[in-house]
Motif scaffolding. Structure first.
Motif, mmCIF file in Angstrom:
data_model
loop_
_atom_site.group_PDB
_atom_site.id
_atom_site.type_symbol
_atom_site.label_atom_id
_atom_site.label_comp_id
_atom_site.label_asym_id
_atom_site.label_seq_id
_atom_site.Cartn_x
_atom_site.Cartn_y
_atom_site.Cartn_z
ATOM 1 N N GLY A 214 36.290 -1.036 15.274
ATOM 2 C CA GLY A 214 34.978 -0.604 14.791
ATOM 3 C C GLY A 214 33.870 -1.414 15.426
ATOM 4 O O GLY A 214 34.039 -2.609 15.695
ATOM 5 N N VAL A 215 32.746 -0.770 15.684
ATOM 6 C CA VAL A 215 31.584 -1.428 16.289
ATOM 7 C C VAL A 215 30.370 -1.206 15.399
ATOM 8 O O VAL A 215 30.139 -0.086 14.914
ATOM 9 C CB VAL A 215 31.294 -0.880 17.704
ATOM 10 N N PHE A 216 29.602 -2.257 15.189
ATOM 11 C CA PHE A 216 28.304 -2.155 14.514
ATOM 12 C C PHE A 216 27.261 -2.745 15.449
ATOM 13 O O PHE A 216 27.436 -3.853 15.967
ATOM 14 C CB PHE A 216 28.296 -2.916 13.191
ATOM 15 N N LEU A 217 26.156 -2.011 15.647
ATOM 16 C CA LEU A 217 25.074 -2.476 16.510
ATOM 17 C C LEU A 217 23.764 -2.561 15.752
ATOM 18 O O LEU A 217 23.460 -1.708 14.916
ATOM 19 C CB LEU A 217 24.856 -1.508 17.686
ATOM 20 N N GLN A 218 22.982 -3.581 16.069
ATOM 21 C CA GLN A 218 21.555 -3.578 15.758
ATOM 22 C C GLN A 218 20.871 -3.286 17.087
ATOM 23 O O GLN A 218 20.693 -4.164 17.926
ATOM 24 C CB GLN A 218 21.094 -4.896 15.163
ATOM 25 N N ALA A 219 20.533 -2.009 17.292
ATOM 26 C CA ALA A 219 20.103 -1.488 18.591
ATOM 27 C C ALA A 219 18.583 -1.570 18.706
ATOM 28 O O ALA A 219 17.859 -0.881 17.999
ATOM 29 C CB ALA A 219 20.568 -0.047 18.761
ATOM 30 N N ASN A 220 18.114 -2.389 19.637
ATOM 31 C CA ASN A 220 16.683 -2.665 19.776
ATOM 32 C C ASN A 220 16.381 -2.968 21.253
ATOM 33 O O ASN A 220 15.858 -4.009 21.588
ATOM 34 C CB ASN A 220 16.312 -3.866 18.894
ATOM 35 N N PHE A 221 16.729 -2.038 22.122
ATOM 36 C CA PHE A 221 16.700 -2.315 23.564
ATOM 37 C C PHE A 221 16.361 -1.036 24.321
ATOM 38 O O PHE A 221 16.356 0.062 23.773
ATOM 39 C CB PHE A 221 18.068 -2.838 24.019
ATOM 40 N N GLY A 222 16.115 -1.182 25.619
ATOM 41 C CA GLY A 222 16.011 -0.049 26.524
ATOM 42 C C GLY A 222 14.614 0.519 26.700
ATOM 43 O O GLY A 222 13.827 0.587 25.760
ATOM 44 N N SER A 223 14.299 0.932 27.921
ATOM 45 C CA SER A 223 13.069 1.654 28.224
ATOM 46 C C SER A 223 13.330 3.153 28.169
ATOM 47 O O SER A 223 14.440 3.613 28.451
ATOM 48 C CB SER A 223 12.555 1.282 29.612
ATOM 49 N N ARG A 224 12.298 3.920 27.838
ATOM 50 C CA ARG A 224 12.451 5.356 27.646
ATOM 51 C C ARG A 224 13.085 6.038 28.867
ATOM 52 O O ARG A 224 13.984 6.879 28.732
ATOM 53 C CB ARG A 224 11.092 5.977 27.329
ATOM 54 N N HIS A 225 12.619 5.674 30.071
ATOM 55 C CA HIS A 225 13.096 6.369 31.269
ATOM 56 C C HIS A 225 14.574 6.133 31.543
ATOM 57 O O HIS A 225 15.206 6.869 32.294
ATOM 58 C CB HIS A 225 12.276 5.942 32.495
ATOM 59 N N LEU A 227 17.105 6.256 29.317
ATOM 60 C CA LEU A 227 18.011 6.875 28.349
ATOM 61 C C LEU A 227 18.919 7.934 28.978
ATOM 62 O O LEU A 227 18.467 8.873 29.626
ATOM 63 C CB LEU A 227 17.217 7.498 27.207
ATOM 64 N N ASN A 228 20.218 7.758 28.772
ATOM 65 C CA ASN A 228 21.233 8.739 29.150
ATOM 66 C C ASN A 228 21.991 9.159 27.893
ATOM 67 O O ASN A 228 22.345 8.310 27.065
ATOM 68 C CB ASN A 228 22.242 8.129 30.132
ATOM 69 N N LEU A 282 29.397 -2.471 28.512
ATOM 70 C CA LEU A 282 29.795 -1.253 29.215
ATOM 71 C C LEU A 282 29.466 -0.018 28.382
ATOM 72 O O LEU A 282 29.064 1.015 28.924
ATOM 73 C CB LEU A 282 31.289 -1.289 29.533
ATOM 74 N N GLY A 283 29.610 -0.114 27.074
ATOM 75 C CA GLY A 283 29.228 0.990 26.201
ATOM 76 C C GLY A 283 27.725 1.187 26.176
ATOM 77 O O GLY A 283 27.235 2.329 26.180
ATOM 78 N N LEU A 284 26.972 0.084 26.152
ATOM 79 C CA LEU A 284 25.514 0.190 26.194
ATOM 80 C C LEU A 284 25.074 0.858 27.498
ATOM 81 O O LEU A 284 24.164 1.699 27.509
ATOM 82 C CB LEU A 284 24.872 -1.188 26.074
ATOM 83 N N ALA A 285 25.716 0.482 28.603
ATOM 84 C CA ALA A 285 25.330 1.019 29.901
ATOM 85 C C ALA A 285 25.536 2.528 29.969
ATOM 86 O O ALA A 285 24.812 3.221 30.695
ATOM 87 C CB ALA A 285 26.120 0.332 31.009
ATOM 88 N N ARG A 286 26.501 3.045 29.231
ATOM 89 C CA ARG A 286 26.722 4.490 29.224
ATOM 90 C C ARG A 286 25.530 5.227 28.619
ATOM 91 O O ARG A 286 25.370 6.431 28.832
ATOM 92 C CB ARG A 286 28.006 4.825 28.462
ATOM 93 N N THR A 287 24.684 4.533 27.878
ATOM 94 C CA THR A 287 23.477 5.156 27.335
ATOM 95 C C THR A 287 22.256 4.885 28.206
ATOM 96 O O THR A 287 21.156 5.307 27.862
ATOM 97 C CB THR A 287 23.201 4.680 25.899
ATOM 98 N N GLY A 288 22.442 4.158 29.322
ATOM 99 C CA GLY A 288 21.384 4.063 30.313
ATOM 100 C C GLY A 288 20.808 2.704 30.597
ATOM 101 O O GLY A 288 20.225 2.498 31.663
ATOM 102 N N TYR A 339 40.061 -2.025 24.916
ATOM 103 C CA TYR A 339 38.815 -2.113 25.677
ATOM 104 C C TYR A 339 38.095 -0.763 25.685
ATOM 105 O O TYR A 339 36.875 -0.692 25.456
ATOM 106 C CB TYR A 339 39.090 -2.534 27.125
ATOM 107 N N ALA A 340 38.842 0.302 25.942
ATOM 108 C CA ALA A 340 38.235 1.632 25.970
ATOM 109 C C ALA A 340 37.653 1.987 24.612
ATOM 110 O O ALA A 340 36.566 2.587 24.528
ATOM 111 C CB ALA A 340 39.280 2.673 26.388
ATOM 112 N N ALA A 341 38.336 1.602 23.551
ATOM 113 C CA ALA A 341 37.838 1.895 22.206
ATOM 114 C C ALA A 341 36.492 1.228 21.959
ATOM 115 O O ALA A 341 35.582 1.824 21.358
ATOM 116 C CB ALA A 341 38.853 1.439 21.154
ATOM 117 N N VAL A 342 36.339 -0.020 22.411
ATOM 118 C CA VAL A 342 35.053 -0.711 22.251
ATOM 119 C C VAL A 342 33.950 0.025 23.007
ATOM 120 O O VAL A 342 32.856 0.253 22.476
ATOM 121 C CB VAL A 342 35.151 -2.171 22.741
ATOM 122 N N VAL A 343 34.231 0.403 24.252
ATOM 123 C CA VAL A 343 33.219 1.076 25.071
ATOM 124 C C VAL A 343 32.797 2.394 24.432
ATOM 125 O O VAL A 343 31.602 2.694 24.297
ATOM 126 C CB VAL A 343 33.754 1.307 26.499
#
Length: 388
Positions: A214-225, A227-228, A282-288, A339-343
């Motif tokens: 299981g993964v829990f994030l406090q997501a507070n990152f990234g520029s609009r352009h 986003l994937n 690696l999971g974060l990167a999949r969102t851009g 590893y894949a499950a985390v990503v």
């Protein structure tokens, strides 16, 4: 709710990523949350006060605290194998040096805003002193992590208190948990949309049994352009209505930070927990995201198997033939599925934090829009990512 409903909706009835038809990899657990790992509890204190613009540069309060308990309330003090990884150190996670040294943690994990770390640290100590006095007679090194919510929240106003930290621990529960603008994620932003708290899980078949990550994030990152979604570079198509990045015009964007907590019931060594934590980016990167210098991205993973095998309490009596610890662990050569499950769970947790949200107006009238569901679905259909 049945599992289909749980996968698509939060307890408050907000849509999750799967409700939009976004294709996602891996098999989710029943609640598709970090709480699918047996014994893990999550609690929130959400602090929302005030409307409109106030004087002297101060404004409404949009903040809170999230608590994650590896072994529930009764298990506070039991050690579990743990490891952490700092992808970018422009942030804080207290207790990390002891996790690196001992390979374990035994206290609730709290996540809050950047300037509330101290009160939450004290809150964990006070909670333990009140509920586990014998444990508090030894040394305590709480794990408290943070991300910056100063765009929407009066971050310098000392609005998060010790009582809020203790209440988050007290409220921690299993099962379906809320996402979006709750707990420590209340005032957070992600890709210049409203972000915050997001979670997901994956089930891994391991011969004779299943394990959960299981993964829990406090997501507070990234520029609009950046986003994937589902492999589609959608950020440029959603470039309009971006008051946050207009507010910070001329300054680096993509800042704010991300804290990720990974839990599993698979038996792992501390080094293997650290290896799971290293896969969160690696999971974060999949969102851009490409990882901003101004984003503190710090991750922690723990295993609830082998409970208390790595305890560091004061020993009792002289050492004898029974004075050894023992641990089972997954062979390193069989770690790839974990590893894949985390990503995959990390990618979905980001999307859940975005989808299960709504527009927020905060400090000095600053506004963050919600991810526009209809435009996302239309763009993904146009690119063939969702069947038309």
């Amino acid at each position: 709710m049945n599992q289909r409903a749980v996968l698509n909706m939060t307890p408050a009835g907000k849509q999750r990523a799967r409700a939009l038809g976004i294709p996602l990899q891996g098999k989710p657990g029943h609640a598709n949350a970090i709480t699918d790992v047996d014994g893990v509890l999550v609690g929130y204190s959400t602090v929302i006060k005030g409307e409109g613009k106030l004087n002297l540069g101060y404004g409404p309060v949009r903040t809170g605290v999230t608590a994650i308990l590896p072994f529930g309330h009764d298990g506070v003090g039991l050690a579990c194998a743990a490891g952490y990884h700092s992808f970018n150190g422009n942030g804080e996670m207290t207790g990390a040096s002891w996790i690196e040294e001992a390979g374990s943690l035994s206290l609730p994990i709290l996540i809050t805003n950047t300037h509330a770390v101290g009160t939450c640290h004290r809150g964990v100590i006070d909670w333990v002193a009140r509920n586990k006095p014998a444990l508090a007679n030894q040394w305590l090194l709480p794990v408290v992590a943070e991300t910056w919510d100063g765009y929407l929240n009066d971050i310098n106003g000392s609005h998060v208190t010790v009582d809020h930290a203790m209440a988050a621990i007290d409220s921690a529960a299993s099962g379906n948990i809320e996402e979006g603008s709750v707990g420590g994620g209340t005032g957070m932003n992600c890709y210049a949309f409203k972000g915050g708290s997001g979670t997901a899980s994956r089930v891994i078949g391991y011969g004779h049994r299943d394990y959960t990550v299981g993964v829990f994030l406090q997501a507070n990152f990234g520029s609009r352009h950046e986003l994937n979604i589902a492999g589609v570079p959608i950020g440029q198509e959603l470039a309009a209505d971006n008051p946050m990045e207009a507010y910070f015009s001329g300054q680096p964007t993509g800042a704010g930070s991300c804290i990720g907590i990974v839990a599993t019931d698979a038996p792992l060594l501390p080094g293997q927990c650290k290896a799971l934590a290293r896969r969160v980016p690696l999971g974060l990167a999949r969102t851009g995201t490409t990882g901003s210098h101004f984003s503190g991205d710090i991750f922690l993973a723990f295993s609830t198997a082998n409970p208390d095998a790595l305890n560091g309490r004061f020993p009792q009596g002289p050492a004898n033939e029974q004075s050894y610890g023992h641990m089972n662990f997954i062979p390193w050569g069989r770690m790839d599925a974990f590893y894949a499950a985390v990503v995959h769970a990390t990618e979905e947790a980001v999307l859940n934090a975005l989808v299960a949200n709504q527009e927020m107006i905060g400090r000095d009238g600053n506004r963050t829009p919600a991810l526009p569901h209809d435009r996302v679905v239309a763009a993904l259909k146009a690119r063939g990512a969702i069947p038309g």
